[in-house]
Structure formats: C-alpha cells, structure tokens
Design an enzyme around this catalytic site. Structure first.
Site, PDB file in Angstrom:
ATOM      1  CE  LYS A   8      42.751  53.625 -38.553  1.00  8.61           C
ATOM      2  NZ  LYS A   8      42.302  52.246 -38.476  1.00  8.61           N
ATOM      3  CG  ASP A 132      47.223  53.037 -39.055  1.00  9.05           C
ATOM      4  OD1 ASP A 132      47.610  52.389 -40.039  1.00  9.05           O
ATOM      5  OD2 ASP A 132      46.417  52.600 -38.218  1.00  9.05           O
TER       6      ASP A 132
HETATM    7  O1  C5P Z   1      53.050  50.134 -37.059  1.00 12.41           O
HETATM    8  P1  C5P Z   1      52.219  50.040 -35.829  1.00 12.41           P
HETATM    9  O2  C5P Z   1      52.977  50.390 -34.582  1.00 12.41           O
HETATM   10  O3  C5P Z   1      50.943  50.775 -35.954  1.00 12.41           O
HETATM   11  O4  C5P Z   1      51.803  48.516 -35.701  1.00 12.41           O
HETATM   12  C1  C5P Z   1      51.563  47.862 -34.479  1.00 12.41           C
HETATM   13  C2  C5P Z   1      51.737  46.355 -34.666  1.00 12.41           C
HETATM   14  O5  C5P Z   1      50.680  45.838 -35.493  1.00 12.41           O
HETATM   15  C3  C5P Z   1      53.010  45.937 -35.361  1.00 12.41           C
HETATM   16  O6  C5P Z   1      54.064  45.795 -34.453  1.00 12.41           O
HETATM   17  C4  C5P Z   1      52.615  44.615 -36.001  1.00 12.41           C
HETATM   18  O7  C5P Z   1      52.638  43.583 -35.035  1.00 12.41           O
HETATM   19  C5  C5P Z   1      51.168  44.839 -36.381  1.00 12.41           C
HETATM   20  N1  C5P Z   1      51.017  45.300 -37.785  1.00 12.41           N
HETATM   21  C6  C5P Z   1      51.189  44.387 -38.816  1.00 12.41           C
HETATM   22  N2  C5P Z   1      51.013  44.828 -40.102  1.00 12.41           N
HETATM   23  C7  C5P Z   1      50.673  46.090 -40.371  1.00 12.41           C
HETATM   24  C8  C5P Z   1      50.496  47.036 -39.340  1.00 12.41           C
HETATM   25  C9  C5P Z   1      50.668  46.599 -38.039  1.00 12.41           C
HETATM   26  O8  C5P Z   1      51.499  43.218 -38.583  1.00 12.41           O
HETATM   27  N3  C5P Z   1      50.491  46.476 -41.636  1.00 12.41           N
END
Ligand code: C5P
Length: 284
Positions: A8, A132
């Site tokens: 994406k 995501d």
């Molecule tokens: O949810 P995901 O594992 O993809 O996110 C990885 C890291 O990125 C989270 O632990 C966080 O530190 C950061 N993040 C964030 N805000 C978001 C998505 C991700 O702070 N909306």
C-alpha cells in the site's frame, strides 16, 4: 491456494495527535498497489511458514503466524496453515508488507474454514494484531482514521502509474513516531480532520505526509533522495507511511543506481468477493 499480497501507499497522511495509550491518531488516504508478495497456502494441523527472504522471521514474530493464532482464538477452530511467502515488498519501507501478508492469511484461513467468520468480524479482529491490517481487508482504496484501523471504503480512484523507490536504509515505525515528540493532547473534531479528504477528492493532488519530517530528522539522506527524485522529472514525490520508500507520480524516471529498489506500479482494487489479483486492476 496461491494469493497475491499487495503493498500500500499513503496518498496523504496527517498525524492528528497523540493519544493517552501512546498511539498516534491519524487520518490517511490509503491505496493498494500492484507491487506485492505471493503466499502459497494450504490447510495444515500446525502452522508452518517458509520465506524466500532468510532475513524475515518465520516464527510467532511474523504477522502471518499472529493472524492464524488470532483466527483460532476467535473461532475456536484447530485449523493451521502451511504458508510459503515469496517476498517482493521491501520491509521497513512504509509499504505495509507484513500487514498485507497478515490480511491475506486471515482471508485464506477463513476461506479454508468454509467462511465461518463474516468479513466484518475479520476486520474487527485484525485490529488486535496491527494498525494497518484492517485496511487490506477493504477493497483497495480507503480513508483510515483512529490508529489506522477505522476504515472507510472509497470507490477506486483514477488509475495512476507510479514508481516506488526505496533506498537501502529502512526505518522503524515506532522510532519515526517517537521522533515526532508529541505529548497527548485533545484531538480536533472529525469535521476539521475530514477537510483533507474533501480536498483530495476535489483536486486529486493533495499529497502530503506528516511523517516525512521525523523520518528526515532520523535519516537526513532521505531528504537528499527526495530532492534527487524531484529533480528527475516527477510531479509528486512523497514518502509512504513511516518510510523509507517513496512513491513518485509523473513523467520522470528514477536515477539508475544499483543501491535503489525501483519498480513501476499501478493502483489496484478488488471486488467485494475476490481477493486482490496482480493483473486484475478493475474490480470485476
Ligand atoms: O500497530 P502497529 O504494530 O502497526 O504499530 C507499530 C508501532 O507504531 C506502534 O507500537 C506505535 O509505536 C507506532 N504507531 C503509533 N500510532 C499509530 C500506528 C503505529 O504510534 N497510529
């Protein structure tokens, strides 16, 4: 079954603020593209993942395994998956490769289990293992808010051809968010945030990414690469997600450098009933 697992890009990405739980609230227009991995999948008693790229973990750290574990937890079924992952999407790139693989595995395991879960359930469950993944369960174009898991389906956009360019350095998503240095605050109302989507729909070129600034702060060479790409004839050059890949739109040609990953790609959508197919850009 053999399934395409697409990447994406974020056509725009606004960081709205930081929440008390540490996540960042965002508002972003996400688009699937036809650069992607291939997952060869069959039902099995136990999960078993192999990958063409030896640097990718194939244990419980991999989102594919997290997805099958999630499915078993939610449905109570004992089904596992044998998966071979043919990796083409660069990682630490902001292209959503791991999340896409997880969404593809969730779709597949549900098919193999006779569609025991509704698509809405898959979407709700998927948010538990990553921000995501829910997006990839849309039809390829969506406006995402919250930490990315609130997904509003949109009709396909006008087709665009673009280049994806990734330098050898990668970026860690948590580190990029941390570098923003935000403190939790009151978040603006939804109507204020929605202005970006309205602008994009009105003129089709409201491209921006609030994560470029912290990414360039962490790795100044990314700003130099952006400048170089902007001088290569493209109208738009923008980092996707938390980087380090860029997408480039327009008539340009990326510099011929052996250290750069460069591929031509197109927007991709899917019909409500079929999974993404690399060569089916329509939604038939
Ligand atoms: O949810 P995901 O594992 O993809 O996110 C990885 C890291 O990125 C989270 O632990 C966080 O530190 C950061 N993040 C964030 N805000 C978001 C998505 C991700 O702070 N909306």
């Amino acid at each position: 079954m053999k399934l395409f697992s697409p990447a994406k890009i974020n056509l725009f990405l606004r960081i709205v603020g930081k929440r008390l739980d540490g996540y960042h609230e965002l508002a972003s227009l996400f688009q699937v593209i036809d650069l992607g991995d291939t997952l060869t999948i069959e039902a099995a008693d136990h999960d078993h993942l192999t990958c063409t790229d030896p640097t990718i973990p194939t244990d419980e750290k991999n989102l594919v395994i997290k997805a099958t574990q999630l499915f078993r937890r939610k449905t109570g079924l004992k089904i596992g998956l044998k998966v071979h992952l043919d990796k083409k999407i660069p990682y630490e790139a902001g292209l959503g490769g791991g999340s896409s693989n997880a969404a593809t595995a969730l779709w597949a395991i549900n098919q193999l289990a006779g569609n025991i879960a509704t698509h809405e359930e898959l979407k709700t469950w998927s948010a538990e293992i990553g921000s995501d993944i829910t997006f990839f369960l849309s039809q390829g174009t969506a406006y995402c808010t919250g930490r990315g898991e609130n997904v509003r389906h949109l009709s396909p956009l006008v087709a665009r051809t673009l280049w994806i360019v990734k330098p050898p350095i990668g970026l860690s998503t948590p580190e990029v968010y941390r570098t923003l240095g935000l403190k939790p605050t009151h978040l603006p109302p939804e109507s204020e945030i929605a202005a970006d989507l309205n602008k994009f729909i009105a003129n089709g070129n409201h491209f921006f990414n609030d994560l470029e600034k912290p990414a360039f702060q962490l790795r100044p060479e990314l700003k130099l690469l952006k400048d170089e790409l902007q001088h290569s004839g493209f109208d738009t050059v923008l980092m996707t997600g938390s980087g380090s890949a860029f997408f480039c739109i327009g008539e340009g040609t990326p510099p011929l450098r052996p250290d750069l990953f460069c591929v031509k790609a197109r927007f991709l959508n899917r019909s409500p009933i079929n999974w993404y197919e690399k060569d089916n850009h329509g939604i038939s």
